[in-house]
Design an enzyme around this catalytic site. Structure first.
Site, PDB file in Angstrom:
ATOM      1  N   ASN A  13      48.394  76.844 -23.640  1.00 24.75           N
ATOM      2  CA  ASN A  13      47.390  76.685 -22.566  1.00 24.75           C
ATOM      3  C   ASN A  13      46.388  75.738 -23.248  1.00 24.75           C
ATOM      4  O   ASN A  13      45.898  75.831 -24.165  1.00 24.75           O
ATOM      5  CB  ASN A  13      46.622  78.217 -22.742  1.00 24.75           C
ATOM      6  CG  ASN A  13      46.300  78.642 -21.381  1.00 24.75           C
ATOM      7  OD1 ASN A  13      45.489  79.799 -21.324  1.00 24.75           O
ATOM      8  ND2 ASN A  13      46.694  77.926 -20.254  1.00 24.75           N
ATOM      9  N   CYS A  74      38.033  82.629 -19.320  1.00 21.09           N
ATOM     10  CA  CYS A  74      39.354  82.142 -19.539  1.00 21.09           C
ATOM     11  C   CYS A  74      39.441  82.457 -21.280  1.00 21.09           C
ATOM     12  O   CYS A  74      38.925  82.031 -21.985  1.00 21.09           O
ATOM     13  CB  CYS A  74      39.508  80.770 -19.544  1.00 21.09           C
ATOM     14  SG  CYS A  74      41.071  80.003 -20.248  1.00 21.09           S
ATOM     15  N   GLU A 189      48.935  81.495 -12.840  1.00 19.38           N
ATOM     16  CA  GLU A 189      47.567  81.779 -12.575  1.00 19.38           C
ATOM     17  C   GLU A 189      46.806  81.165 -11.419  1.00 19.38           C
ATOM     18  O   GLU A 189      47.374  79.982 -11.143  1.00 19.38           O
ATOM     19  CB  GLU A 189      47.034  80.739 -13.927  1.00 19.38           C
ATOM     20  CG  GLU A 189      46.877  81.453 -15.341  1.00 19.38           C
ATOM     21  CD  GLU A 189      46.188  81.120 -16.354  1.00 19.38           C
ATOM     22  OE1 GLU A 189      45.048  80.648 -16.072  1.00 19.38           O
ATOM     23  OE2 GLU A 189      46.616  80.443 -17.360  1.00 19.38           O
ATOM     24  N   CYS A 199      48.408  82.656 -21.030  1.00 17.50           N
ATOM     25  CA  CYS A 199      47.081  83.099 -20.514  1.00 17.50           C
ATOM     26  C   CYS A 199      46.319  84.264 -21.133  1.00 17.50           C
ATOM     27  O   CYS A 199      46.932  85.325 -21.262  1.00 17.50           O
ATOM     28  CB  CYS A 199      47.195  83.691 -18.971  1.00 17.50           C
ATOM     29  SG  CYS A 199      45.721  84.253 -18.080  1.00 17.50           S
TER      30      CYS A 199
END
Length: 261
Positions: A13, A74, A189, A199
């Site tokens: 990510n 996040c 996402e 995620c």
């Protein structure tokens, strides 16, 4: 204007991080964020984060989705900004910082490459058919799946994210396969509008949902594999509430540079 930036990744990510304690980066222009996150015409990232001063915390995290809009929490971004704060000398091995869903505690390894991030407590998990729906700082849909490595996550995740139930606000769509000694997770996402390599709030939602699904309780540690690597979720569950929820995994600086906006 030249902007100094850093690139970090947590289990694949990836994020652009900017030290904005002097407020020199003006984030009212969504197009600037969109341009920076573009993988063809900018730096390329799943999102952009600003680290800013806050009177009551070590720092404040401001997160933008790759589409240029302000995002919800996040998890992997939270872990990366903790590593960034250590790099900047703002923190040592523990921190309390503020994000959009409230304060977060985190601890980081001495080397600065592994972060345990405390997530919010959860007391409500809803059902949508056989799927689970919950908010772990961002809204998530969790569906169990077989042969997940060959599943079309993009098309099926996009369809759920844009159906009549979720189209207006959007939702992150997670598919999970129980491998026995770990959970394998793939996520579509919202905001990125694509599958990502990991995620953080998503794997957290998956671990909690599967604990309820499997009637587990007590202190639970759940190993997770995603396309970008390995993560671990640990939490306590008394059958009603999930507490002491931690998202644990790598957070590494990839490069730094300057870009003209």
């Amino acid at each position: 204007m030249n902007t100094h930036f850093f690139k970090y990744q947590g289990a694949g990510n990836d994020f652009i991080l900017i030290d904005n304690r002097d407020l020199s980066f003006k984030y009212t222009d969504n197009n600037a964020v969109l341009q920076l996150c573009n993988r063809r015409f900018g730096i390329g990232a799943d999102g952009l984060m600003l680290l800013q001063n806050h009177a009551d915390y070590d720092f404040e995290m401001l997160y933008f989705n790759a589409d240029g809009n302000l995002g919800s929490m996040c998890g992997n971004g939270g872990r990366c900004i903790v590593a960034f704060a250590k790099h900047l000398g703002i923190i040592d091995q523990e921190t309390d910082f503020l994000a959009v869903d409230g304060p977060h505690y985190a601890k980081i390894s001495e080397e600065g490459t592994w972060v345990d991030l405390q997530m919010i407590d959860i007391d409500t998990i809803n059902k949508d058919g056989d799927a689970y729906v919950l908010n772990t700082g961002s809204p998530h849909y969790v569906a169990e799946m077989q042969n997940l490595k060959d599943y079309d996550v993009y098309q099926n995740g996009k369809a759920i994210r844009n159906n009549e139930t979720y189209k207006k606000e959007g939702i992150n769509v997670n598919f999970v396969e129980d491998k026995g000694d770990h959970l394998f997770v793939r996520t579509f996402e919202r905001g990125v509008e694509d599958e990502t390599y990991a995620c953080g709030t998503g794997v957290t939602a998956v671990a909690l949902s599967m604990a309820q699904h499997n009637h587990q309780s007590g202190h639970i540690e759940t190993p997770i594999k995603v396309l970008g690597g390995d993560l671990k979720i640990q939490f306590d569950y008394d059958g009603k509430q999930f507490t002491n929820v931690f998202l644990c995994g790598p957070a590494k600086q990839v490069f730094e540079g300057e870009i003209s906006i």
